[in-house]
Design a protein around this motif. Structure first.
Motif, mmCIF file in Angstrom:
data_model
loop_
_atom_site.group_PDB
_atom_site.id
_atom_site.type_symbol
_atom_site.label_atom_id
_atom_site.label_comp_id
_atom_site.label_asym_id
_atom_site.label_seq_id
_atom_site.Cartn_x
_atom_site.Cartn_y
_atom_site.Cartn_z
ATOM 1 N N HIS A 1 0.837 -1.202 0.000
ATOM 2 C CA HIS A 1 0.000 0.000 0.000
ATOM 3 C C HIS A 1 0.872 1.251 0.000
ATOM 4 N N VAL A 2 1.930 1.250 0.796
ATOM 5 C CA VAL A 2 2.813 2.415 0.862
ATOM 6 C C VAL A 2 3.463 2.666 -0.491
ATOM 7 N N LEU A 3 3.912 1.605 -1.163
ATOM 8 C CA LEU A 3 4.528 1.783 -2.486
ATOM 9 C C LEU A 3 3.513 2.279 -3.509
ATOM 10 N N ASP A 4 2.318 1.727 -3.483
ATOM 11 C CA ASP A 4 1.270 2.184 -4.408
ATOM 12 C C ASP A 4 0.997 3.669 -4.234
ATOM 13 N N GLU A 5 0.870 4.095 -2.977
ATOM 14 C CA GLU A 5 0.572 5.496 -2.690
ATOM 15 C C GLU A 5 1.764 6.399 -3.014
ATOM 16 N N ALA A 6 2.986 5.920 -2.755
ATOM 17 C CA ALA A 6 4.172 6.707 -3.073
ATOM 18 C C ALA A 6 4.272 6.950 -4.579
ATOM 19 N N ALA A 7 3.960 5.926 -5.366
ATOM 20 C CA ALA A 7 3.972 6.092 -6.821
ATOM 21 C C ALA A 7 2.882 7.063 -7.256
ATOM 22 N N ARG A 8 1.707 6.956 -6.638
ATOM 23 C CA ARG A 8 0.597 7.857 -6.988
ATOM 24 C C ARG A 8 0.954 9.311 -6.684
ATOM 25 N N CYS B 1 9.743 -4.784 -6.159
ATOM 26 C CA CYS B 1 9.191 -3.442 -5.908
ATOM 27 C C CYS B 1 9.019 -2.678 -7.211
ATOM 28 N N GLU B 2 9.973 -2.798 -8.112
ATOM 29 C CA GLU B 2 9.856 -2.121 -9.408
ATOM 30 C C GLU B 2 8.627 -2.601 -10.176
ATOM 31 N N VAL B 3 8.410 -3.898 -10.149
ATOM 32 C CA VAL B 3 7.223 -4.452 -10.825
ATOM 33 C C VAL B 3 5.949 -3.947 -10.166
ATOM 34 N N ARG B 4 5.978 -3.884 -8.833
ATOM 35 C CA ARG B 4 4.792 -3.444 -8.089
ATOM 36 C C ARG B 4 4.352 -2.052 -8.535
ATOM 37 N N ASN C 1 7.571 0.286 -12.565
ATOM 38 C CA ASN C 1 8.810 1.004 -12.882
ATOM 39 C C ASN C 1 8.670 2.526 -12.829
ATOM 40 N N LEU C 2 7.719 3.018 -12.046
ATOM 41 C CA LEU C 2 7.543 4.459 -11.913
ATOM 42 C C LEU C 2 8.504 5.079 -10.896
ATOM 43 N N MET C 3 9.219 4.233 -10.152
ATOM 44 C CA MET C 3 10.129 4.736 -9.124
ATOM 45 C C MET C 3 11.445 3.966 -9.169
ATOM 46 N N ARG C 4 12.487 4.606 -8.647
ATOM 47 C CA ARG C 4 13.758 3.939 -8.407
ATOM 48 C C ARG C 4 13.780 3.447 -6.960
ATOM 49 N N PHE C 5 14.652 2.488 -6.693
ATOM 50 C CA PHE C 5 14.701 1.907 -5.353
ATOM 51 C C PHE C 5 16.135 1.714 -4.877
ATOM 52 N N ARG C 6 16.297 1.825 -3.560
ATOM 53 C CA ARG C 6 17.477 1.344 -2.859
ATOM 54 C C ARG C 6 16.977 0.459 -1.718
ATOM 55 N N ILE C 7 17.505 -0.740 -1.646
ATOM 56 C CA ILE C 7 17.048 -1.723 -0.662
ATOM 57 C C ILE C 7 18.212 -2.080 0.252
ATOM 58 N N TYR C 8 17.962 -2.068 1.564
ATOM 59 C CA TYR C 8 18.996 -2.392 2.549
ATOM 60 C C TYR C 8 18.475 -3.446 3.528
ATOM 61 N N PHE C 9 19.133 -4.611 3.531
ATOM 62 C CA PHE C 9 18.902 -5.610 4.580
ATOM 63 C C PHE C 9 19.805 -5.249 5.753
ATOM 64 N N LEU C 10 19.223 -5.107 6.953
ATOM 65 C CA LEU C 10 19.978 -4.697 8.132
ATOM 66 C C LEU C 10 20.062 -5.830 9.151
ATOM 67 N N ASN C 11 21.160 -5.829 9.908
ATOM 68 C CA ASN C 11 21.258 -6.798 11.003
ATOM 69 C C ASN C 11 20.804 -6.162 12.314
ATOM 70 N N ASP C 12 20.898 -6.890 13.381
ATOM 71 C CA ASP C 12 20.384 -6.420 14.672
ATOM 72 C C ASP C 12 21.169 -5.249 15.255
ATOM 73 N N CYS D 1 22.679 -4.965 0.041
ATOM 74 C CA CYS D 1 21.968 -3.838 -0.529
ATOM 75 C C CYS D 1 21.914 -3.949 -2.032
ATOM 76 N N ALA D 2 21.005 -3.179 -2.613
ATOM 77 C CA ALA D 2 20.863 -3.127 -4.072
ATOM 78 C C ALA D 2 20.297 -1.761 -4.424
ATOM 79 N N LYS D 3 20.603 -1.309 -5.645
ATOM 80 C CA LYS D 3 20.179 0.016 -6.082
ATOM 81 C C LYS D 3 19.739 -0.041 -7.529
ATOM 82 N N SER D 4 18.653 0.672 -7.839
ATOM 83 C CA SER D 4 18.176 0.739 -9.226
ATOM 84 C C SER D 4 19.189 1.487 -10.079
#
Length: 352
Positions: A231-238, A325-328, A331-342, A349-352
């Motif tokens: 929902h957050v991604l849908d609204e952010a794209a909107r 996320c891009e498919v969701r 492709n209207l947005m770019r992404f940076r994804i970070y897996f974090l530890n405790d 990480c990955a970046k568009s």
């Protein structure tokens, strides 16, 4: 048609009941035992009037939604006839918040009484007093400022108390609509008041703290998606955000990497399946995959993977989450994804 007896009531309906009770007392000098409030659909709500010190009001009953933080609170009102011609105006009352940021349904500086409750209050008040007579209204919630600290209000820029909300008048058990609407409003506030190009997304308090440290940003620029990242991604794209920076613990982001955008454990739990799949893709042994699959917690799996020197799997998983996320968002947005530890460190990480 009257509302079911076991139905919960919104703060908006209760505020309308409090205002009408005050109006009836002001009109004829008698405190009513009950008031009938009509919502915009014509449905009637029969509310019992109570007195709290010198205030008339309604005790909010959330029905079966007993975990509602506003269940059982007193919502009172004061009304003032100015003797002038004019409309109905809302003043700041104790325990009701005030809008301080753009992007909400009410202008900055106004008490946090949403448009539909305002209309309901006005319609029911005009049953008592004639059109054209200027009336000033204060909604009062004695414990509202304290209770509001445990709501979305501070994040939305609504300060000093609770909001008066509701569209139908009913509180429905486990109804997600109010939470999703709050997330949409929070995104709108961020868009209007902070960085309009990018949005920072986490899943909870811990990952938010780490994200603040990672990017040296204030919490107001971050939205906690909780279980509703889709929902957050849908609204952010909107809303035309161009980029989303998503940081979270593996327990949530593993589900996103599997294409799950509602991450509640009652709906999906694909964490170990997707983790083992990506370990296999980078050449992990059958023994290692089996050990990871049999873990009771993701934290156990993180340690086993680290000991086996297969930490590159987290970059692969971040890339998988990014693609989902891009498919969701088409492709209207770019992404940076970070897996974090405790400890707040970056696993992958990955970046568009």
């Amino acid at each position: 048609m009257s509302a079911p007896k076991n139905s919960g009531y919104t703060t908006g309906i209760c505020a309308a009941g409090a205002v009408k009770a005050c109006a009836m007392f002001l009109k004829n000098g008698v405190v009513p035992e009950n008031v009938l409030i009509k919502n915009l659909d014509g449905e009637l709500f029969d509310l019992r009037v109570v007195k709290n010190n010198n205030l008339l009001g309604i005790i909010k009953n959330s029905g079966a939604e007993t975990h509602d933080i506003t269940n059982g609170i007193f919502i009172g009102a004061e009304i003032f006839l100015t003797g002038n011609q004019g409309g109905i105006k809302f003043l700041k009352g104790e325990g009701v918040g005030v809008a301080t940021l753009e992007g909400l349904k009410i202008p900055v500086g106004e008490p946090a009484i949403n448009p539909i409750p305002r209309m309901i209050i006005k319609n029911n008040l005009r049953e008592i007093f004639n059109d054209g007579e200027e009336i000033l209204i204060k909604i009062i919630i004695p414990d509202g400022e304290k209770i509001a600290l445990n709501t979305f209000n501070p994040r939305l820029g609504i300060l000093g108390g609770l909001s008066i909300l509701g569209t139908t008048g009913h509180v429905k058990p486990n109804d997600e609509r109010a939470l999703l609407e709050s997330l949409s409003l929070e995104l709108n506030v961020i868009k209007n008041n902070f960085d309009s190009d990018k949005i920072y997304i986490t899943f909870g308090n811990i990952s938010q703290k780490f994200l603040m440290q990672l990017f040296n940003i204030q919490s107001q620029k971050i939205i906690q998606a909780e279980n509703y990242i889709g929902h957050v991604l849908d609204e952010a794209a909107r809303l035309n955000f161009n980029e989303a920076i998503i940081a979270g613990m593996p327990g949530k982001l593993l589900k996103v990497a599997a294409g799950n955008f509602v991450t509640h454990n009652k709906i999906c739990d694909s964490r170990f399946e997707v983790l083992c799949c990506h370990l296999a893709l980078i050449g992990a042994s059958r023994e290692l995959i089996k050990r990871v699959y049999e873990c009771n917690t993701v934290n156990q799996a993180v340690k086993i993977i680290d000991d086996a020197n297969f930490n590159s799997v987290w970059d692969n998983l971040a890339q998988a989450a990014l693609k989902k996320c891009e498919v969701r968002v088409k492709n209207l947005m770019r992404f940076r994804i970070y897996f974090l530890n405790d400890d707040g460190g970056v696993l992958g990480c990955a970046k568009s």
